[in-house]
Design a protein around this motif. Structure first.
Motif, PDB file in Angstrom:
ATOM      1  N   GLU A 111     -80.412  55.071  64.415  1.00 42.09           N
ATOM      2  CA  GLU A 111     -80.073  53.746  64.930  1.00 42.09           C
ATOM      3  C   GLU A 111     -78.576  53.595  65.190  1.00 42.09           C
ATOM      4  O   GLU A 111     -78.158  52.936  66.128  1.00 42.09           O
ATOM      5  CB  GLU A 111     -80.517  52.697  63.907  1.00 42.09           C
ATOM      6  N   THR A 112     -77.792  54.216  64.342  1.00 40.26           N
ATOM      7  CA  THR A 112     -76.336  54.065  64.370  1.00 40.26           C
ATOM      8  C   THR A 112     -75.674  55.429  64.425  1.00 40.26           C
ATOM      9  O   THR A 112     -76.130  56.371  63.777  1.00 40.26           O
ATOM     10  CB  THR A 112     -75.866  53.328  63.092  1.00 40.26           C
ATOM     11  N   PHE A 113     -74.580  55.525  65.197  1.00 32.84           N
ATOM     12  CA  PHE A 113     -73.777  56.741  65.188  1.00 32.84           C
ATOM     13  C   PHE A 113     -72.845  56.679  63.981  1.00 32.84           C
ATOM     14  O   PHE A 113     -72.231  55.639  63.712  1.00 32.84           O
ATOM     15  CB  PHE A 113     -72.986  56.885  66.493  1.00 32.84           C
ATOM     16  N   LEU A 114     -72.785  57.769  63.236  1.00 36.62           N
ATOM     17  CA  LEU A 114     -72.025  57.820  61.993  1.00 36.62           C
ATOM     18  C   LEU A 114     -70.760  58.640  62.190  1.00 36.62           C
ATOM     19  O   LEU A 114     -70.831  59.789  62.640  1.00 36.62           O
ATOM     20  CB  LEU A 114     -72.878  58.449  60.887  1.00 36.62           C
ATOM     21  N   LEU A 115     -69.620  58.044  61.864  1.00 37.94           N
ATOM     22  CA  LEU A 115     -68.368  58.784  61.865  1.00 37.94           C
ATOM     23  C   LEU A 115     -68.261  59.443  60.492  1.00 37.94           C
ATOM     24  O   LEU A 115     -68.229  58.766  59.471  1.00 37.94           O
ATOM     25  CB  LEU A 115     -67.189  57.850  62.127  1.00 37.94           C
ATOM     26  N   LEU A 116     -68.265  60.774  60.483  1.00 42.41           N
ATOM     27  CA  LEU A 116     -68.316  61.550  59.246  1.00 42.41           C
ATOM     28  C   LEU A 116     -66.955  62.174  58.973  1.00 42.41           C
ATOM     29  O   LEU A 116     -66.322  62.734  59.886  1.00 42.41           O
ATOM     30  CB  LEU A 116     -69.371  62.649  59.367  1.00 42.41           C
ATOM     31  N   ASN A 117     -66.515  62.093  57.724  1.00 44.26           N
ATOM     32  CA  ASN A 117     -65.239  62.686  57.359  1.00 44.26           C
ATOM     33  C   ASN A 117     -65.223  64.177  57.665  1.00 44.26           C
ATOM     34  O   ASN A 117     -66.194  64.889  57.383  1.00 44.26           O
ATOM     35  CB  ASN A 117     -64.951  62.478  55.871  1.00 44.26           C
ATOM     36  N   LYS A 118     -64.127  64.632  58.248  1.00 47.52           N
ATOM     37  CA  LYS A 118     -63.937  66.054  58.512  1.00 47.52           C
ATOM     38  C   LYS A 118     -63.338  66.694  57.265  1.00 47.52           C
ATOM     39  O   LYS A 118     -62.693  66.020  56.470  1.00 47.52           O
ATOM     40  CB  LYS A 118     -63.015  66.268  59.715  1.00 47.52           C
TER      41      LYS A 118
END
Length: 156
Positions: A111-118
């Protein structure tokens, strides 16, 4: 997430929302100000020359409350970028400015795009910090051994 994957998700998405790692959302009036390809040429700590390329999306909090980015509009931006820039099906990196410009990997929860820690990592562990062979020693000699963490012992 690769470029082909976001296109697949956008083709059926009802909206476009990006969630930060802390659970907050990028404001819904954001803009995608850039879609491009970034290539990084570098030498790792083991002396190996490397080249990495990613598709880059830059998100911007526009304070433009009258417009919302729709999934089809983002698909159109991606299609134009593929045509003009010759983008390949690479991993996506997202830039977003919160306190500073952050770079994130991209995920999707349906449902949502997730910004994931690099994360960073040593790319040359086998060259700059080779595994130490275990030595058999008598317990009575343990106090006389140099530790890998001792300065000058030759380990990272």
């Amino acid at each position: 997430m690769k470029l082909s994957e976001i296109k697949k998700h956008l083709s059926t998405a009802k909206g476009v929302a990006f969630q930060l790692p802390n659970g907050t959302f990028v404001p819904e009036h954001f803009h995608v100000t850039e879609v491009g390809m970034i290539t990084k040429n570098f030498i790792d700590c083991g002396g190996t020359v490397r080249k990495e390329s990613v598709v880059n999306f830059q998100l911007w909090d526009a304070n433009d409350f009258d417009h919302r980015l729709k999934a089809q509009k983002l698909l159109n931006i991606i299609a134009l970028s593929e045509k003009v820039l010759g983008l390949e099906d690479l991993e996506i990196e997202v830039e977003y400015q919160d306190n500073t410009i952050g770079k994130y990997d991209l995920g999707y929860n349906g449902e949502t795009f997730l910004l994931l820690n690099k994360q960073t990592a040593c790319l040359a562990l086998d060259q700059c910090c080779p595994p130490q062979e275990k030595q058999k020693v008598k317990l009575s000699e343990v106090g006389n051994q140099t530790n890998c963490c001792t300065p000058g012992a030759g380990c990272c």
